[in-house]
Each structure stands twice: as C-alpha cells, then as structure tokens.
Scaffold this motif. Structure first.
Motif, PDB file in Angstrom:
ATOM      1  N   ALA A  67       0.722  -1.084   0.255  1.00 37.13           N
ATOM      2  CA  ALA A  67      -0.108   0.177   0.077  1.00 37.13           C
ATOM      3  C   ALA A  67       0.874   1.268  -0.076  1.00 37.13           C
ATOM      4  N   GLU A  68       0.235   2.357  -0.527  1.00 34.23           N
ATOM      5  CA  GLU A  68       1.181   3.605  -0.588  1.00 34.23           C
ATOM      6  C   GLU A  68       1.531   3.975   0.924  1.00 34.23           C
ATOM      7  N   PHE A  69       0.603   3.776   1.938  1.00 37.90           N
ATOM      8  CA  PHE A  69       1.262   4.396   3.013  1.00 37.90           C
ATOM      9  C   PHE A  69       2.204   3.622   3.758  1.00 37.90           C
ATOM     10  N   SER A  70       2.406   2.340   3.540  1.00 42.53           N
ATOM     11  CA  SER A  70       3.523   1.198   3.999  1.00 42.53           C
ATOM     12  C   SER A  70       4.786   1.811   3.216  1.00 42.53           C
ATOM     13  N   LEU A  71       4.262   1.980   2.060  1.00 44.22           N
ATOM     14  CA  LEU A  71       5.718   2.392   1.004  1.00 44.22           C
ATOM     15  C   LEU A  71       6.244   3.657   1.784  1.00 44.22           C
ATOM     16  N   ILE A  72       5.319   4.709   1.968  1.00 40.04           N
ATOM     17  CA  ILE A  72       6.039   6.071   2.495  1.00 40.04           C
ATOM     18  C   ILE A  72       6.690   5.734   3.801  1.00 40.04           C
ATOM     19  N   GLU A  73       6.070   4.924   4.660  1.00 41.74           N
ATOM     20  CA  GLU A  73       6.776   4.652   6.002  1.00 41.74           C
ATOM     21  C   GLU A  73       8.042   3.954   5.675  1.00 41.74           C
ATOM     22  N   GLY A  88       5.590  16.579  10.758  1.00 43.27           N
ATOM     23  CA  GLY A  88       6.170  16.084   9.609  1.00 43.27           C
ATOM     24  C   GLY A  88       5.516  15.121   8.686  1.00 43.27           C
ATOM     25  N   ILE A  89       5.994  14.203   8.090  1.00 50.77           N
ATOM     26  CA  ILE A  89       5.126  13.067   7.489  1.00 50.77           C
ATOM     27  C   ILE A  89       4.021  12.482   8.368  1.00 50.77           C
ATOM     28  N   GLY A  90       3.030  12.371   7.717  1.00 50.02           N
ATOM     29  CA  GLY A  90       1.914  11.488   8.598  1.00 50.02           C
ATOM     30  C   GLY A  90       0.586  12.131   8.750  1.00 50.02           C
ATOM     31  N   ASP A  91       0.401  13.509   8.427  1.00 51.63           N
ATOM     32  CA  ASP A  91      -0.745  13.985   8.619  1.00 51.63           C
ATOM     33  C   ASP A  91      -1.428  14.664   7.306  1.00 51.63           C
ATOM     34  N   ASP A  92      -2.269  15.394   7.128  1.00 48.78           N
ATOM     35  CA  ASP A  92      -2.666  16.055   6.029  1.00 48.78           C
ATOM     36  C   ASP A  92      -1.889  17.143   5.482  1.00 48.78           C
ATOM     37  N   SER A  93      -1.080  17.927   6.281  1.00 47.91           N
ATOM     38  CA  SER A  93       0.054  18.834   5.981  1.00 47.91           C
ATOM     39  C   SER A  93       1.007  18.964   6.943  1.00 47.91           C
ATOM     40  N   LEU A 111       9.544  18.940   0.201  1.00 44.03           N
ATOM     41  CA  LEU A 111       8.434  17.886  -0.212  1.00 44.03           C
ATOM     42  C   LEU A 111       8.787  17.207  -1.280  1.00 44.03           C
ATOM     43  N   LEU A 112       8.212  15.996  -1.418  1.00 47.72           N
ATOM     44  CA  LEU A 112       8.470  15.129  -2.664  1.00 47.72           C
ATOM     45  C   LEU A 112       7.258  14.572  -3.173  1.00 47.72           C
ATOM     46  N   ALA A 113       7.055  15.081  -4.327  1.00 47.69           N
ATOM     47  CA  ALA A 113       5.912  14.464  -5.176  1.00 47.69           C
ATOM     48  C   ALA A 113       6.351  13.274  -6.099  1.00 47.69           C
ATOM     49  N   ARG A 132      15.393  18.430   5.691  1.00 48.45           N
ATOM     50  CA  ARG A 132      14.404  17.398   6.119  1.00 48.45           C
ATOM     51  C   ARG A 132      13.565  17.245   5.280  1.00 48.45           C
ATOM     52  N   LEU A 133      12.677  15.949   4.943  1.00 49.06           N
ATOM     53  CA  LEU A 133      11.931  15.740   3.929  1.00 49.06           C
ATOM     54  C   LEU A 133      10.654  15.784   4.796  1.00 49.06           C
ATOM     55  N   ILE A 134       9.847  16.698   4.557  1.00 54.67           N
ATOM     56  CA  ILE A 134       8.589  16.963   5.573  1.00 54.67           C
ATOM     57  C   ILE A 134       7.301  16.509   5.014  1.00 54.67           C
ATOM     58  N   GLY A 135       7.244  15.885   3.774  1.00 52.71           N
ATOM     59  CA  GLY A 135       5.865  15.620   3.204  1.00 52.71           C
ATOM     60  C   GLY A 135       5.998  15.352   1.893  1.00 52.71           C
ATOM     61  N   GLY A 136       4.938  14.908   1.273  1.00 55.89           N
ATOM     62  CA  GLY A 136       4.711  14.863  -0.491  1.00 55.89           C
ATOM     63  C   GLY A 136       3.636  14.106  -0.646  1.00 55.89           C
ATOM     64  N   ASP A 137       3.802  13.413  -1.701  1.00 54.28           N
ATOM     65  CA  ASP A 137       2.430  12.840  -2.432  1.00 54.28           C
ATOM     66  C   ASP A 137       3.315  11.516  -3.306  1.00 54.28           C
ATOM     67  N   THR A 138       2.534  10.398  -3.338  1.00 52.75           N
ATOM     68  CA  THR A 138       2.980   9.319  -4.173  1.00 52.75           C
ATOM     69  C   THR A 138       1.739   8.752  -4.992  1.00 52.75           C
ATOM     70  N   THR A 139       2.151   8.885  -6.260  1.00 55.52           N
ATOM     71  CA  THR A 139       1.110   8.338  -7.236  1.00 55.52           C
ATOM     72  C   THR A 139       1.463   7.450  -7.911  1.00 55.52           C
TER      73      THR A 139
HETATM   74  P1  ADP Z   1      -3.261  13.108   1.654  1.00 52.29           P
HETATM   75  O1  ADP Z   1      -4.250  11.806   1.009  1.00 52.29           O
HETATM   76  O2  ADP Z   1      -4.052  13.422   2.824  1.00 52.29           O
HETATM   77  O3  ADP Z   1      -2.773  13.986   0.696  1.00 52.29           O
HETATM   78  P2  ADP Z   1      -1.147  11.055   1.649  1.00 52.29           P
HETATM   79  O4  ADP Z   1      -1.831   9.799   1.767  1.00 52.29           O
HETATM   80  O5  ADP Z   1      -0.970  11.422   0.086  1.00 52.29           O
HETATM   81  O6  ADP Z   1      -2.216  12.080   2.374  1.00 52.29           O
HETATM   82  O7  ADP Z   1       0.297  11.378   2.251  1.00 52.29           O
HETATM   83  C1  ADP Z   1       0.232  10.753   3.718  1.00 52.29           C
HETATM   84  C2  ADP Z   1       1.316  11.538   4.333  1.00 52.29           C
HETATM   85  O8  ADP Z   1       2.402  10.875   3.770  1.00 52.29           O
HETATM   86  C3  ADP Z   1       1.425  13.131   4.238  1.00 52.29           C
HETATM   87  O9  ADP Z   1       2.005  13.561   5.465  1.00 52.29           O
HETATM   88  C4  ADP Z   1       2.214  13.427   2.844  1.00 52.29           C
HETATM   89  O10 ADP Z   1       2.791  14.658   3.182  1.00 52.29           O
HETATM   90  C5  ADP Z   1       3.329  12.128   3.108  1.00 52.29           C
HETATM   91  N1  ADP Z   1       3.855  11.557   1.653  1.00 52.29           N
HETATM   92  C6  ADP Z   1       3.157  11.221   0.811  1.00 52.29           C
HETATM   93  N2  ADP Z   1       4.128  10.727   0.121  1.00 52.29           N
HETATM   94  C7  ADP Z   1       5.154  11.162   0.207  1.00 52.29           C
HETATM   95  C8  ADP Z   1       6.481  11.097  -0.420  1.00 52.29           C
HETATM   96  N3  ADP Z   1       6.769  10.655  -1.538  1.00 52.29           N
HETATM   97  N4  ADP Z   1       7.680  11.633   0.515  1.00 52.29           N
HETATM   98  C9  ADP Z   1       7.325  12.183   1.543  1.00 52.29           C
HETATM   99  N5  ADP Z   1       6.243  12.342   2.024  1.00 52.29           N
HETATM  100  C10 ADP Z   1       5.055  11.822   1.531  1.00 52.29           C
END
Ligand code: ADP
Ligand code: MG
Length: 307
Positions: free
Chosen positions: A2-8, A22-27, A83-85, A113-120
């Motif tokens: 799953a996307e979440f365990s990949l991020i973790e 940092g990473i783990g909440d909506d922002s 942040l990393l998309a 630091r990497l503080i967030g992003g998006d994975t698709t």
């Molecule tokens: P949402 O659905 O609310 O947009 P996501 O499921 O996309 O949240 O992301 C969950 C958490 O993981 C968020 O804190 C987001 O910033 C972080 N995140 C997602 N993808 C990455 C990534 N590639 N690198 C770092 N953090 C990420």
C-alpha cells in the motif's frame, strides 16, 4: 504494497525539533523563525528527459534534491526542508531503496529534512521536489539587481556536466549525476552580491536572465572561463559551447562590486570563484578572447522550444 507502508518504509524518518509536524498528517507544519522570510521553489525531473533512463536511482534521488537546493542558494537563502511528489510506473523495491538513500544523502549533507509529499502511480517516472528555506527579511539576492561596474563571477567549473552527458564513461559524468548545490556560498552572498542565478540551462542563457531583468549588458572574457582540464584539448569553439550552452552545472553566477568581491575572496572560502566578465550599460552579451571580440551565439536548454 500500500501507498502508506511504502511512504513509511522509504521516506519516513524520526521527526526533528525544528519541524512542528512532519510526514503523517494531511499537511506538514513549520513555525517560521522570527525575522525570517520563507523562500520556496519547485523543480520537476521526468525520466528520459532530465536524466537518462538507466541513471543510478541513487543519483536520481540526490539530484532531485540538489537542483532545488541550488535554487534556494541562488536567492541567498538557507535550505530547511523539502516535499517530494513521486510518480512511479510500478513499485520496485531495489529502485526505491537506492533512490531514497540518494535523496537522504543529499538532505543530510545540507541539513535538510523531508517533511511531506505525495505518491502516485503513473506512466512516466516523475519526481517533483518543493524546497523551502529561510532567510533574513529583505536579504534576497534577485536576478534584477545587477549594476554597471559589477564583476560577473561564477563558482566551481562550468561545462563539466554537459561534457559528462556527451562522454558517459568519463569521470566528469559524476558532475552530471551528483551536482553540488552551492548552499554555503549562496548564503554568504546575501546582502553582498547585487544579483544571482544558478546555472542550470547554460551560462549564456542564465546570465541573459540577469541582464534582461536588470536592464544591463555584459562583457565576458572567454579565456577566464573556469573549465576542466579535460575540455582544454578540444577545439576552442567546442569548449565555449560546453561552458556557455551546456546545462546542468548548478553553479552560482552572481554580480558583485569589485570591492565586495575582494573582501569575499579574502575570507576563508574553499569553493573556487572566478570573475569572468563585467556588467556594462546596454543589452546582450559581448564575448572577448584575449581582447579580440568574438561573434558567438549560444542557445541554452528550453522546453517547448519548437512549439
Ligand atoms: P493525503 O491523502 O492527505 O494527501 P497522503 O496519503 O498523500 O495524504 O500522504 C500521507 C502522508 O505522507 C502526508 O503527510 C504526506 O505529506 C506524506 N507523503 C506522501 N508521499 C510522500 C513522499 N513521496 N515523500 C514524503 N512524504 C510523503
Ligand atoms: Mg489529506
């Protein structure tokens, strides 16, 4: 997976005290330090366009951070976080392991630091990094500040990466894969340099942005260009082509008063800086080689060049 365990697994690290969330909440949440302004940029790298498909994923991870830290440095700011998309065609664990190592190696080297992003999931491997930095209010070094009489100075060497792209077995290929953002120099130039840009699309084009924004012209002295010894055996025009039109240098080009440059040069910087010309009235760039004017035209890299 799953996307979440990949991020973790690949991207989540223990939080540090200067990131409120940092990473783990909506922002993510940062608390701006008093007296600082936020400097932000984003840069995207698409496989096959910004790097050859066979590039080591460790280098891709390093470079997608480094090119953004270079933009932050070019404003005279200190990078803080990214942040990393990430768009992946598929989940490849070996690839993700190497990629995340490269990304964090660059982050660690520059205290970011990497503080967030998006994975698709998507057809084309695409990496989009947003970088954030802080700097004292009104201390930015803009493109538009060049003044007549300024020296034009460039850090490091130029043309290495373009040469490495054309000669992939050559040691200079490392400069293409692992650019060094000039963070320390950029920061030292805040309040000191009059204008600055990072050289990503070829020096002639990028210096051209400074000239246009500032309403001035430049004289460049070709014999002063800081180029690698490997390029020196090439025909002159080809050396100039690499140095002035090759992309991916990620060096800083700045303009500065001669007095301020002398002070900077006397301070203990271990990065090479080379004056290559001066700012004059007028428009455009005039090229000189041993006092002889040369008629040269360079075009740097442009997306959508034919549209
Ligand atoms: P949402 O659905 O609310 O947009 P996501 O499921 O996309 O949240 O992301 C969950 C958490 O993981 C968020 O804190 C987001 O910033 C972080 N995140 C997602 N993808 C990455 C990534 N590639 N690198 C770092 N953090 C990420
Ligand atoms: Mg959400």
């Amino acid at each position: 997976m799953a996307e979440f365990s990949l991020i973790e697994r690949y991207f989540q690290r223990p939080s540090t005290s200067d990131v409120a969330l940092g990473i783990g909440d909506d922002s993510a949440i940062l608390i701006p330090p008093t007296g600082k302004q936020l400097v932000i940029c984003a840069d995207t790298m698409v496989a096959g366009r910004h790097f050859p498909l066979e590039t080591d994923p460790h280098a891709i991870g390093w470079k997608c951070v480094a090119v953004n830290l270079s933009d932050i440095a070019a404003m005279g700011a200190k990078p803080h976080s990214i942040l990393l998309a990430l768009t992946l065609p598929q989940i490849d664990h070996d690839w993700l392991t190497r990629f995340s190592q490269g990304l964090f190696d660059c982050c660690d080297q520059f205290g970011v630091r990497l503080i967030g992003g998006d994975t698709t999931q998507g057809a084309q491997l695409t990496l989009s990094v947003t970088a954030l930095g802080w700097q004292d209010i009104d201390q930015q070094v803009p493109r538009a500040g060049a003044q007549v009489g300024d020296l034009i100075v460039v850090s490091g060497q130029i043309g290495d990466a373009a040469f490495g792209l054309a000669h992939r077995e050559h040691p200079l290929k490392h400069r293409l894969d692992y650019p060094t953002p000039r963070c320390e120099l950029g920061l030292a130039l805040a309040g000191v340099a009059h204008s600055m840009i990072d050289v990503s699309d070829g020096l002639a084009q990028d210096l051209g942005h400074i000239l246009k924004a500032s309403g001035v012209s430049a004289r460049l002295y070709l014999e002063q260009l800081p180029i690698d010894k490997s390029l020196k055996s090439l025909p002159q025009e080809q050396q100039w082509q690499y140095a002035l039109a090759g992309g991916d240098d990620y060096e800083l080009c700045f303009t500065i008063s001669p007095d301020a440059y002398n002070r900077l040069n006397n301070s203990s910087f271990d990065i090479k800086m080379t004056p290559i010309g001066e700012i004059c009235a007028g428009t455009g760039i005039r090229y000189f080689y041993n006092n002889q004017e040369q008629q040269l035209q360079f075009t740097g890299y442009e997306h959508f060049a034919s549209s």
